[in-house]
Design a protein around this motif. Structure first.
Motif, PDB file in Angstrom:
ATOM      1  N   VAL A  87       0.855  -1.181   0.000  1.00  0.00           N
ATOM      2  CA  VAL A  87       0.000   0.000   0.000  1.00  0.00           C
ATOM      3  C   VAL A  87       0.894   1.235   0.000  1.00  0.00           C
ATOM      4  N   PHE A  88       0.619   2.158  -0.923  1.00  0.00           N
ATOM      5  CA  PHE A  88       1.469   3.331  -1.044  1.00  0.00           C
ATOM      6  C   PHE A  88       1.076   4.435  -0.073  1.00  0.00           C
ATOM      7  N   TYR A  89      -0.209   4.630   0.059  1.00  0.00           N
ATOM      8  CA  TYR A  89      -0.681   5.757   0.852  1.00  0.00           C
ATOM      9  C   TYR A  89      -1.664   5.262   1.901  1.00  0.00           C
ATOM     10  N   PRO A  90      -1.177   4.633   2.981  1.00  0.00           N
ATOM     11  CA  PRO A  90      -2.087   4.038   3.956  1.00  0.00           C
ATOM     12  C   PRO A  90      -2.963   5.090   4.606  1.00  0.00           C
ATOM     13  N   ARG A  91      -4.237   4.725   4.824  1.00  0.00           N
ATOM     14  CA  ARG A  91      -5.162   5.689   5.397  1.00  0.00           C
ATOM     15  C   ARG A  91      -5.248   5.557   6.908  1.00  0.00           C
ATOM     16  N   SER A  92      -4.918   4.370   7.424  1.00  0.00           N
ATOM     17  CA  SER A  92      -5.118   4.142   8.840  1.00  0.00           C
ATOM     18  C   SER A  92      -3.847   4.493   9.610  1.00  0.00           C
ATOM     19  N   ARG A 100      -4.457  11.447   0.585  1.00  0.00           N
ATOM     20  CA  ARG A 100      -4.567  11.283  -0.865  1.00  0.00           C
ATOM     21  C   ARG A 100      -3.228  11.602  -1.516  1.00  0.00           C
ATOM     22  N   ARG A 101      -2.884  10.810  -2.508  1.00  0.00           N
ATOM     23  CA  ARG A 101      -1.639  11.071  -3.231  1.00  0.00           C
ATOM     24  C   ARG A 101      -1.697  12.477  -3.832  1.00  0.00           C
ATOM     25  N   GLN A 102      -0.633  13.217  -3.638  1.00  0.00           N
ATOM     26  CA  GLN A 102      -0.579  14.577  -4.182  1.00  0.00           C
ATOM     27  C   GLN A 102      -0.278  14.532  -5.670  1.00  0.00           C
ATOM     28  N   TYR A 143      -1.789   0.023 -11.369  1.00  0.00           N
ATOM     29  CA  TYR A 143      -1.850   1.415 -10.881  1.00  0.00           C
ATOM     30  C   TYR A 143      -0.800   1.643  -9.797  1.00  0.00           C
ATOM     31  N   ARG A 144      -0.665   0.662  -8.900  1.00  0.00           N
ATOM     32  CA  ARG A 144       0.318   0.837  -7.819  1.00  0.00           C
ATOM     33  C   ARG A 144       1.740   0.921  -8.384  1.00  0.00           C
ATOM     34  N   LEU A 145       2.029   0.051  -9.369  1.00  0.00           N
ATOM     35  CA  LEU A 145       3.367   0.103  -9.972  1.00  0.00           C
ATOM     36  C   LEU A 145       3.570   1.407 -10.734  1.00  0.00           C
ATOM     37  N   LEU A 146       2.508   1.876 -11.370  1.00  0.00           N
ATOM     38  CA  LEU A 146       2.622   3.132 -12.120  1.00  0.00           C
ATOM     39  C   LEU A 146       2.993   4.284 -11.183  1.00  0.00           C
ATOM     40  N   CYS A 189      -8.844   3.460  -1.366  1.00  0.00           N
ATOM     41  CA  CYS A 189      -8.420   3.281   0.030  1.00  0.00           C
ATOM     42  C   CYS A 189      -6.912   3.452   0.183  1.00  0.00           C
ATOM     43  N   ASP A 190      -6.167   3.295  -0.912  1.00  0.00           N
ATOM     44  CA  ASP A 190      -4.724   3.583  -0.890  1.00  0.00           C
ATOM     45  C   ASP A 190      -4.459   5.080  -1.018  1.00  0.00           C
ATOM     46  N   GLY A 191      -5.511   5.857  -1.279  1.00  0.00           N
ATOM     47  CA  GLY A 191      -5.309   7.289  -1.523  1.00  0.00           C
ATOM     48  C   GLY A 191      -5.009   7.585  -2.981  1.00  0.00           C
ATOM     49  N   LEU A 192      -5.219   6.592  -3.861  1.00  0.00           N
ATOM     50  CA  LEU A 192      -4.948   6.787  -5.289  1.00  0.00           C
ATOM     51  C   LEU A 192      -6.253   7.027  -6.045  1.00  0.00           C
ATOM     52  N   GLY A 193      -6.206   7.879  -7.064  1.00  0.00           N
ATOM     53  CA  GLY A 193      -7.381   8.076  -7.913  1.00  0.00           C
ATOM     54  C   GLY A 193      -7.906   9.490  -7.837  1.00  0.00           C
TER      55      GLY A 193
END
Ligand code: SF4
Length: 408
Positions: free
Chosen positions: A4-9, A25-27, A232-235, A274-278
């Motif tokens: 997970v790149f951008y954990p929310r918890s 959220r990913r900037q 998406y995560r690899l991108l 939920c990873d903060g992506l999108g």
């Protein structure tokens, strides 16, 4: 690899604190699609795509009107030939006549010249890096580094006229990579893999950046949610490594219809949210386009990515429930679902209900046969109200705490 790149918890500092759920959220850069912006701190946008033949202006307009009515924020249509490009001014004129101001996106495959020509008439162009400059021959061959570079040179030459027109008409671009339509070049070096999808997009991004074009959005779609999640995560990892911060368009392509299509989309899109992506999402259903919008909203609401309505928590009911929980929940939803962001719990019993209604603002909890307790947060504020008056009392309680607005 599926980290997970951008954990929310975020873990609590002390044992008595609850974990904080932070929507980190990913900037990203902000990209303008006409009057709408995508990325940065903008709301996550909902979009859909017409199923009509783009040369049939009347059919397109009817479909656009239906999407507009359900608040679809961005509308894409396919542009397979010059006749479709030529229809766009008439579609736009009719939209304006009806007061519809949604940005239009042209979806172009196989024909770079059409992408160049359509920039004048739309706010965004979507191209597929797998077929923009390449006709797929399914050729199996080893590319030497020199041959690979020659191929990239050819791609760059085909992209330049598009970059010129995108800039000239202030048009954005989506590099829409699809699993299953990668170029022979990428397939031979990386295979039909998430890694290949990512490299396919990065090749285009590097060219665009070299020519100072930054109004780009990326997608990595697959009909398999596991593949798209990984891609998406690899991108994101690949872009971070090259100091690129382009917004993401999320979608599970060819998700199907009915329950399966909705669940598949929720799993793929929801996991990444939920990873903060999108930054924008499209739920792709084999159904009328307007059916996609409530599903998209529900995914955003469930992941707390964008709040449209009240949030409801209700237990499944069991032998401890002494009222019709299903119809009562429906009744409460009908009166209160317009209360954006208010969390309301409907629980069957006082034994487990209060503890399990989590972070609800208000609770409606069964206290015995035909008796209801009402809660504000974790505090029981009204005891043993006759069930027939309890929904009305709940509304009064919401009003007393300043959370009520009249329905529009
Ligand atoms: S909250 Fe009470 S009524 Fe609802 S399922 Fe749990 S035990 Fe049963």
């Amino acid at each position: 690899v599926l980290s997970v790149f951008y954990p929310r918890s975020v873990e609590p500092e002390t044992k008595t604190q609850k974990p904080k759920l932070l929507p980190i959220r990913r900037q990203t850069n902000t990209v303008s699609i006409g009057s709408i912006k995508i990325g940065g701190s903008e709301p996550i946008r909902i979009q859909s795509m017409l199923t009509s033949d783009s040369t049939n202006v009347d059919a397109c307009i009817e479909e656009i009107a239906r999407l507009d009515a359900v608040d679809c924020e961005i509308i894409r249509l396919t542009v397979p030939n010059q006749k479709s490009v030529d229809s766009l001014p008439a579609i736009r004129a009719e939209m304006l006549k009806r007061g519809i101001e949604r940005p239009l996106v042209a979806d172009v495959h196989f024909n770079p010249q059409l992408a160049v020509n359509v920039c004048e008439f739309v706010e965004k162009v979507r191209i597929n890096p797998g077929n923009y400059a390449d006709r797929k021959k399914f050729e199996i061959r080893e590319y030497t580094d020199a041959q690979y570079q020659e191929e990239l040179q050819r791609v760059e030459e085909k992209l330049l006229p598009l970059v010129e027109n995108l800039k000239k008409y202030s048009c954005a671009l989506r590099i829409g990579t699809n699993h299953g339509s990668l170029s022979d070049r990428v397939m031979n070096r990386f295979g039909d893999t998430p890694e290949g999808m990512v490299e396919s997009a990065l090749e285009f991004l590097r060219i665009l950046r070299r020519h100072d074009f930054e109004e780009t959005i990326l997608s990595m779609k697959s009909s398999n949610p596991l593949v798209m999640i990984k891609a998406y995560r690899l991108l994101v990892r690949g872009m971070d490594a090259e100091n690129m911060h382009y917004p993401l368009h999320l979608g599970v392509t060819e998700a199907g219809n009915e329950l399966d299509g909705r669940i598949k989309s929720a799993v793929g899109i929801g996991t990444l949210l939920c990873d903060g992506l999108g930054d924008t999402i499209r739920v792709s259903l084999t159904e009328p386009a307007e059916n996609e919008i409530p599903v998209a909203r529900s995914i955003l609401q469930s992941t707390r990515s964008r709040i449209y309505n009240a949030d409801f928590i209700s237990c499944p009911s069991c032998g401890r429930t002494f009222f019709d929980l299903e119809s009562t929940t429906e009744q409460i939803k009908a009166c209160t679902s317009h209360l954006k962001g208010v969390k309301i719990a409907v629980m069957g019993c006082v034994v487990n209900g209060p503890g399990e209604m989590a972070d609800a603002d208000f609770g409606y909890v069964g206290a015995g046969p035909d008796k209801i307790n009402l809660y504000h947060g974790q505090s029981c504020v009204e005891h043993n109200i006759p069930a027939e008056h309890a929904v009305q009392r709940l509304i009064c309680l919401i009003k007393e705490h300043g959370k009520w607005v009249d329905p529009a």
